[in-house]
Structures are given as C-alpha cells and as structure tokens.
Design an enzyme around this catalytic site. Structure first.
Site, PDB file in Angstrom:
ATOM      1  N   ASP A 190      -1.776  -3.247   5.702  1.00  0.00           N
ATOM      2  CA  ASP A 190      -1.780  -2.620   7.024  1.00  0.00           C
ATOM      3  C   ASP A 190      -0.451  -1.887   7.265  1.00  0.00           C
ATOM      4  OD1 ASP A 190      -3.203  -2.457   9.789  1.00  0.00           O
ATOM      5  OD2 ASP A 190      -1.279  -3.349  10.306  1.00  0.00           O
TER       6      ASP A 190
ATOM      7  N   TYR B 293       3.834   1.829  16.494  1.00  0.00           N
ATOM      8  CA  TYR B 293       2.833   2.861  16.769  1.00  0.00           C
ATOM      9  C   TYR B 293       3.410   3.979  17.637  1.00  0.00           C
ATOM     10  CZ  TYR B 293      -0.576  -0.446  14.939  1.00  0.00           C
ATOM     11  OH  TYR B 293      -1.275  -1.298  14.123  1.00  0.00           O
TER      12      TYR B 293
ATOM     13  N   HIS C 290     -10.651  -6.284   7.567  1.00  0.00           N
ATOM     14  CA  HIS C 290      -9.311  -5.686   7.507  1.00  0.00           C
ATOM     15  C   HIS C 290      -8.268  -6.702   7.058  1.00  0.00           C
ATOM     16  CE1 HIS C 290      -5.959  -3.099   8.660  1.00  0.00           C
ATOM     17  NE2 HIS C 290      -5.439  -4.125   9.313  1.00  0.00           N
TER      18      HIS C 290
END
Length: 302
Positions: free
Chosen positions: A117, A224, A281
C-alpha cells in the site's frame, strides 16, 4: 512523545521492538534476527495506511528463517515513531528519505525492500530514484506509479479512490475516523477482508489504539494531502526499475483495481506477478500462508 510500543510481540516469534535513530527521527521498529547467516542482508518492510509494523507479523519470522535481518518500522507519524507536524513533512521526498536513513542506520550491505500500500508507493519511488542500492523489490497491492496515474483517468479506479479526495478536507476526516476512540480504524480490516477471522478484536484494538494517539490521524492523512498538494517533490522520470521485482496482488481489493497491475513490464523488465483470488487489499495479513510461500519461492536464502 509517548514511546509506549504499539505492539508487544510474542517472545516465541523472535520479534522484538527497537528504537532506531535515523535521519533526525526516532523510529519504532519491529526487528527479527536471522536464524543463520551474518545478518548483512536487510529485509526492510514498509507498511501501508492505516497499518503498522504489526502488519508484517506473519512474514517476519519466515524472512528471518531464510537468513534475512528483518526491520519493519512504523513509518513517520505512525505508532510511537516521531510525528513531525505539517503537511510538508509527509511528502514523497521526505518519506523516501526516511527509507534511505533507515538503511544507513542498519549498516546492511544488501537490502531487499518489501512493501504494501503506501509503503509500496514509497518503495516504488525509492527504487525508481535509486537513492540506495537495492537487491530486490517486493510490492503488495500498489501499482507502479505510472500505472496508477494511468488508471486514475478511468472511472473504474476513480470511484475506488474517492477517499483520497475526502482526505483533502480540513479536520473532517480526522473527526470521522477518530469517532469512538478510533475504533472504526481497526474494524476497517475485518470489514473489507476476505478472511475476517484474521482480524479479530485484539488485532483491531492494536490498530485503533495507535490511530487514537494524539496527532496520529492527522499525520496518517497527511500522506494523502501531501501527494495531492505537493506531487512533484521527487522526479520519477521514466519510472524504470532495473532490479528483480515481485508484485503480490490480492484480487478482492476494494481500493485499487487489479487493472493497475497491467503493463508493469513497460517500466520493470524483470517482473513477476502473483495474483491471489481469495485475498483482499490487506493481502499479507489476509492470506499470510500464501504470501509466505510466494516469498519463500521467489526470494533467495541468504
């Protein structure tokens, strides 16, 4: 800052917690010593959002048994690792700099980088920009950056990436994710996995408690914010990765479409892809036995 460990490993696992000074920060690092060999080959494991070094608990003993010295740091802002303030402290340049500093601190002669990730985003950038020599690269559920930007132009991936845009808002993401002492952060794993029994109450608690530490959610979300608002702190150029690279992909990923794996050979000539149909994920935690078997087959013993 509170230096209470984020996780207390089972002594029988061979995993311990160390505090490593690197690049002006103190990192909380889960470590495992090789069962044999000289420990000069480091397996550096980088977790993703909203994880911790704890996400590598199933892989670390296996890697140590193969002869690797294993370090799994809590990335900056996570757990008891230092949490510098401000969005500019979480740019890709800063994050890859941390990887280089940890490698230098280890004194290792060879390094294999293993990442998932957000850790994968950092690892791709680190390998592309050749900030330190690497022997091999393993990426789990994170496309090559050029493939990811390609996929973001499609509605298929764009709708999966809605949370990236939500995270650009001030304070609201922290308020939403921090509700009820951030218990929802731990529940994310079980709710979006293929094997929720792998993410029981104890595992959920470890992630929730870490996310609930003062300033932790802002630091985690700043990854982010920085990638959107400060996208050009590193020049990834043609995106070439010249070392052998393995990608392990859990196909039941709700955040990243498997189409992002396609065409990776354009940038990575020595590329191996392993797709797991029954994994989400959170692939290395959701299907640990399968992931470990792939690692044992692909990585050389040292």
């Amino acid at each position: 800052m509170d230096r209470k460990p984020s996780w207390s490993p089972d002594p029988e696992s061979g995993i311990t917690t160390e505090w490593i000074e690197a690049g002006g920060l103190t990192f909380e690092v889960a470590t495992a010593q090789p069962a044999s060999g000289d420990g000069e080959h480091l397996a550096l494991c980088l977790h993703g959002f909203p994880e911790l070094h704890y996400s590598w608990r199933h892989q670390m003993p296996v890697l140590a048994k193969m002869g690797y010295r294993v370090w799994a740091p809590n990335l900056r802002g996570y757990g008891s690792t230092d949490r510098p303030q401000g969005l500019d402290q979480y740019t890709l340049k800063k994050l890859t700099g941390d990887v280089g500093a940890l490698i230098d601190a280890s004194g290792a002669k060879q390094v294999t980088l293993i990442a998932h990730d957000w850790g994968g985003a950092i690892a791709w950038a680190f390998a592309i920009t050749k900030q330190r020599p690497l022997t091999r690269l393993v990426i789990m559920n994170l496309p090559h950056p050029h493939a990811f930007w390609r996929e973001l132009k499609t509605w298929r991936q764009l709708r999966k990436s809605w949370y990236i845009y939500f995270f650009q808002l001030p304070w609201l993401p922290e308020k939403v994710l921090g509700r009820n002492n951030a218990k929802g952060m731990g529940k994310i794993f079980a709710r979006t996995s293929c094997n929720p029994e792998n993410f029981g109450p104890d595992t959920q608690r470890i992630y929730s408690v870490a996310a609930n530490r003062p300033g932790a959610l802002t630091a985690m979300i700043n990854y982010y914010r920085a990638i959107v608002r400060r996208p050009n702190t590193l020049n990834l150029g043609d995106g070439r990765v010249e070392i052998p690279t393995l990608m392990i992909w859990g196909e039941q990923d709700l955040a990243l479409d498997v189409k992002g794996t396609e065409g990776t050979e354009e940038w990575v000539p020595d590329f191996t892809l392993k797709r797991l149909s029954n994994a989400s994920h959170w692939v290395q935690q959701d299907a640990p036995d399968q992931v470990n078997s792939i690692l044992e087959e692909w990585l050389p013993r040292v």
